[in-house]
Write a protein that holds these residues in place. Structure first.
Motif, PDB file in Angstrom:
ATOM      1  N   LYS A 136      41.697  -9.528 -11.734  1.00 51.94           N
ATOM      2  CA  LYS A 136      40.340  -9.711 -12.237  1.00 51.94           C
ATOM      3  C   LYS A 136      40.239  -9.040 -13.597  1.00 51.94           C
ATOM      4  CE  LYS A 136      35.513  -8.660 -11.100  1.00 51.94           C
ATOM      5  NZ  LYS A 136      34.623  -8.025 -10.112  1.00 51.94           N
ATOM      6  N   ILE A 137      39.732  -9.791 -14.583  1.00 52.30           N
ATOM      7  CA  ILE A 137      39.506  -9.250 -15.920  1.00 52.30           C
ATOM      8  C   ILE A 137      37.988  -9.293 -16.146  1.00 52.30           C
ATOM      9  CG2 ILE A 137      40.061  -9.435 -18.375  1.00 52.30           C
ATOM     10  CD1 ILE A 137      42.496 -11.185 -17.496  1.00 52.30           C
ATOM     11  N   PRO A 138      37.287  -8.185 -15.844  1.00 51.03           N
ATOM     12  CA  PRO A 138      35.827  -8.217 -15.882  1.00 51.03           C
ATOM     13  C   PRO A 138      35.219  -8.099 -17.285  1.00 51.03           C
ATOM     14  CG  PRO A 138      36.579  -6.079 -15.154  1.00 51.03           C
ATOM     15  CD  PRO A 138      37.804  -6.938 -15.303  1.00 51.03           C
ATOM     16  N   GLU A 139      36.011  -7.721 -18.268  1.00 51.25           N
ATOM     17  CA  GLU A 139      35.483  -7.530 -19.625  1.00 51.25           C
ATOM     18  C   GLU A 139      36.228  -8.411 -20.613  1.00 51.25           C
ATOM     19  OE1 GLU A 139      35.844  -3.351 -20.262  1.00 51.25           O
ATOM     20  OE2 GLU A 139      34.233  -2.871 -18.884  1.00 51.25           O
ATOM     21  N   PHE A 140      36.288  -9.689 -20.338  1.00 46.54           N
ATOM     22  CA  PHE A 140      36.972 -10.658 -21.187  1.00 46.54           C
ATOM     23  C   PHE A 140      36.026 -11.043 -22.309  1.00 46.54           C
ATOM     24  CE2 PHE A 140      38.781 -14.873 -22.120  1.00 46.54           C
ATOM     25  CZ  PHE A 140      40.135 -14.594 -22.087  1.00 46.54           C
ATOM     26  N   GLN A 152      29.817 -15.522 -32.687  1.00 48.80           N
ATOM     27  CA  GLN A 152      28.985 -14.644 -31.886  1.00 48.80           C
ATOM     28  C   GLN A 152      29.814 -14.213 -30.684  1.00 48.80           C
ATOM     29  OE1 GLN A 152      25.690 -13.699 -32.577  1.00 48.80           O
ATOM     30  NE2 GLN A 152      26.230 -14.613 -34.537  1.00 48.80           N
ATOM     31  N   PRO A 153      29.699 -12.968 -30.249  1.00 51.39           N
ATOM     32  CA  PRO A 153      30.518 -12.538 -29.113  1.00 51.39           C
ATOM     33  C   PRO A 153      30.164 -13.287 -27.835  1.00 51.39           C
ATOM     34  CG  PRO A 153      28.943 -10.846 -29.746  1.00 51.39           C
ATOM     35  CD  PRO A 153      28.846 -11.924 -30.759  1.00 51.39           C
ATOM     36  N   ASP A 154      31.214 -13.697 -27.128  1.00 49.50           N
ATOM     37  CA  ASP A 154      31.067 -14.303 -25.807  1.00 49.50           C
ATOM     38  C   ASP A 154      31.728 -13.387 -24.801  1.00 49.50           C
ATOM     39  OD1 ASP A 154      29.590 -16.736 -25.867  1.00 49.50           O
ATOM     40  OD2 ASP A 154      31.243 -17.723 -26.896  1.00 49.50           O
ATOM     41  N   PHE A 155      31.192 -13.363 -23.601  1.00 46.39           N
ATOM     42  CA  PHE A 155      31.680 -12.488 -22.541  1.00 46.39           C
ATOM     43  C   PHE A 155      31.934 -13.316 -21.289  1.00 46.39           C
ATOM     44  CE2 PHE A 155      28.850 -10.243 -25.351  1.00 46.39           C
ATOM     45  CZ  PHE A 155      29.552  -9.092 -25.664  1.00 46.39           C
ATOM     46  N   ALA A 156      32.996 -12.967 -20.588  1.00 48.65           N
ATOM     47  CA  ALA A 156      33.325 -13.684 -19.360  1.00 48.65           C
ATOM     48  C   ALA A 156      34.047 -12.751 -18.400  1.00 48.65           C
ATOM     49  CB  ALA A 156      34.208 -14.892 -19.668  1.00 48.65           C
ATOM     50  N   THR A 157      34.068 -13.153 -17.153  1.00 47.56           N
ATOM     51  CA  THR A 157      34.928 -12.531 -16.154  1.00 47.56           C
ATOM     52  C   THR A 157      35.989 -13.572 -15.823  1.00 47.56           C
ATOM     53  OG1 THR A 157      33.111 -11.211 -15.276  1.00 47.56           O
ATOM     54  CG2 THR A 157      35.042 -11.494 -13.862  1.00 47.56           C
ATOM     55  N   ARG A 175      46.267 -20.143 -11.156  1.00 44.41           N
ATOM     56  CA  ARG A 175      44.881 -20.625 -11.172  1.00 44.41           C
ATOM     57  C   ARG A 175      44.082 -19.652 -12.016  1.00 44.41           C
ATOM     58  NH1 ARG A 175      41.474 -23.919  -8.306  1.00 44.41           N
ATOM     59  NH2 ARG A 175      39.359 -23.201  -7.969  1.00 44.41           N
ATOM     60  N   ILE A 176      43.339 -20.179 -12.972  1.00 46.52           N
ATOM     61  CA  ILE A 176      42.470 -19.364 -13.824  1.00 46.52           C
ATOM     62  C   ILE A 176      41.042 -19.851 -13.644  1.00 46.52           C
ATOM     63  CG2 ILE A 176      41.897 -18.637 -16.167  1.00 46.52           C
ATOM     64  CD1 ILE A 176      44.775 -19.263 -16.979  1.00 46.52           C
ATOM     65  N   VAL A 177      40.148 -18.918 -13.350  1.00 49.55           N
ATOM     66  CA  VAL A 177      38.716 -19.211 -13.282  1.00 49.55           C
ATOM     67  C   VAL A 177      38.045 -18.290 -14.300  1.00 49.55           C
ATOM     68  CG1 VAL A 177      36.640 -19.226 -11.852  1.00 49.55           C
ATOM     69  CG2 VAL A 177      38.855 -19.815 -10.837  1.00 49.55           C
ATOM     70  N   MET A 178      37.330 -18.892 -15.242  1.00 48.84           N
ATOM     71  CA  MET A 178      36.634 -18.124 -16.273  1.00 48.84           C
ATOM     72  C   MET A 178      35.139 -18.388 -16.121  1.00 48.84           C
ATOM     73  SD  MET A 178      37.338 -17.932 -20.379  1.00 48.84           S
ATOM     74  CE  MET A 178      36.779 -19.530 -20.864  1.00 48.84           C
ATOM     75  N   ILE A 179      34.405 -17.335 -15.747  1.00 48.26           N
ATOM     76  CA  ILE A 179      32.964 -17.433 -15.571  1.00 48.26           C
ATOM     77  C   ILE A 179      32.310 -16.778 -16.785  1.00 48.26           C
ATOM     78  CG2 ILE A 179      31.001 -16.845 -14.102  1.00 48.26           C
ATOM     79  CD1 ILE A 179      33.037 -16.710 -11.761  1.00 48.26           C
ATOM     80  N   CYS A 180      31.714 -17.619 -17.612  1.00 48.03           N
ATOM     81  CA  CYS A 180      31.121 -17.141 -18.868  1.00 48.03           C
ATOM     82  C   CYS A 180      29.689 -16.682 -18.640  1.00 48.03           C
ATOM     83  CB  CYS A 180      31.148 -18.247 -19.913  1.00 48.03           C
ATOM     84  SG  CYS A 180      32.825 -18.767 -20.310  1.00 48.03           S
ATOM     85  N   ASN A 181      29.343 -15.571 -19.267  1.00 48.53           N
ATOM     86  CA  ASN A 181      27.990 -15.047 -19.177  1.00 48.53           C
ATOM     87  C   ASN A 181      27.011 -16.028 -19.813  1.00 48.53           C
ATOM     88  OD1 ASN A 181      29.310 -12.832 -18.164  1.00 48.53           O
ATOM     89  ND2 ASN A 181      28.457 -11.382 -19.621  1.00 48.53           N
ATOM     90  N   LEU A 185      38.659  -8.496  -4.297  1.00 47.45           N
ATOM     91  CA  LEU A 185      39.175  -7.790  -5.468  1.00 47.45           C
ATOM     92  C   LEU A 185      38.328  -6.575  -5.838  1.00 47.45           C
ATOM     93  CD1 LEU A 185      40.169 -10.748  -7.795  1.00 47.45           C
ATOM     94  CD2 LEU A 185      41.692  -9.157  -6.653  1.00 47.45           C
ATOM     95  N   MET A 186      37.112  -6.532  -5.363  1.00 49.99           N
ATOM     96  CA  MET A 186      36.217  -5.456  -5.799  1.00 49.99           C
ATOM     97  C   MET A 186      36.399  -4.202  -5.007  1.00 49.99           C
ATOM     98  SD  MET A 186      32.829  -7.572  -6.503  1.00 49.99           S
ATOM     99  CE  MET A 186      32.811  -8.902  -7.646  1.00 49.99           C
TER     100      MET A 186
END
Length: 145
Positions: free
Chosen positions: A30-34, A42-47, A99-105, A144-145
């Motif tokens: 888990k990469i929580p600060e992508f 503009q900055p984008d943030f994702a997990t 498998r990659i899942v990217m959840i964008c803020n 994972l948490m």
């Protein structure tokens, strides 16, 4: 640092180490600060969640952290970024499955989720795992948490 374009993303930061086992197993990361710069700089943030079934190589986590850190100054859309990230990880680690899942803020009241799975036939996979076919669209990452 000045912003760089997506073509400047370098996979050479990623380091592979020998897999200590010949047995099948799954690695979840888990990469929580992508973070990265969107197309308007503009900055984008994702997990980001990685599911990795290794063959001969595994991910050296420190190098993954450095690679992800380098993306902070890259100007790129998240759709292109997940594809580049996928290609780099496949090239360096040659896993049985990635498998990659990217959840964008949310931005402007809209959020998005991008997913790539090497098991998909459209990505050259054999569709031997098929667990993604039975998902209701929500991945359970609580373990994972």
């Amino acid at each position: 640092m000045s912003a760089k374009l997506y073509k400047e993303i370098n996979h050479n930061t990623l380091v592979a180490i020998p897999n200590p086992s010949k047995e099948a197993y799954e690695i979840k990361i888990k990469i929580p600060e992508f973070t990265f710069l969107g197309v308007k700089q503009q900055p984008d943030f994702a997990t980001v969640f990685l599911t990795f079934y290794p063959k001969k190589k595994i991910i050296e986590l420190k190098s993954l952290k450095q690679y992800v850190y380098e993306l902070r100054d890259i100007t790129v859309s998240y759709e292109r970024l997940i594809n580049i990230f996928y290609e780099h990880l496949m090239k360096v680690y040659e896993p049985d499955r990635l498998r990659i899942v990217m959840i964008c803020n949310p931005r402007g009241g809209i959020s998005s989720k991008c997913t790539i799975d090497s098991d998909w036939k459209a990505r050259g996979g054999d569709e031997k795992y098929k667990d993604w076919m039975h998902s209701n669209g929500e991945d359970n990452w609580n373990v994972l948490m």
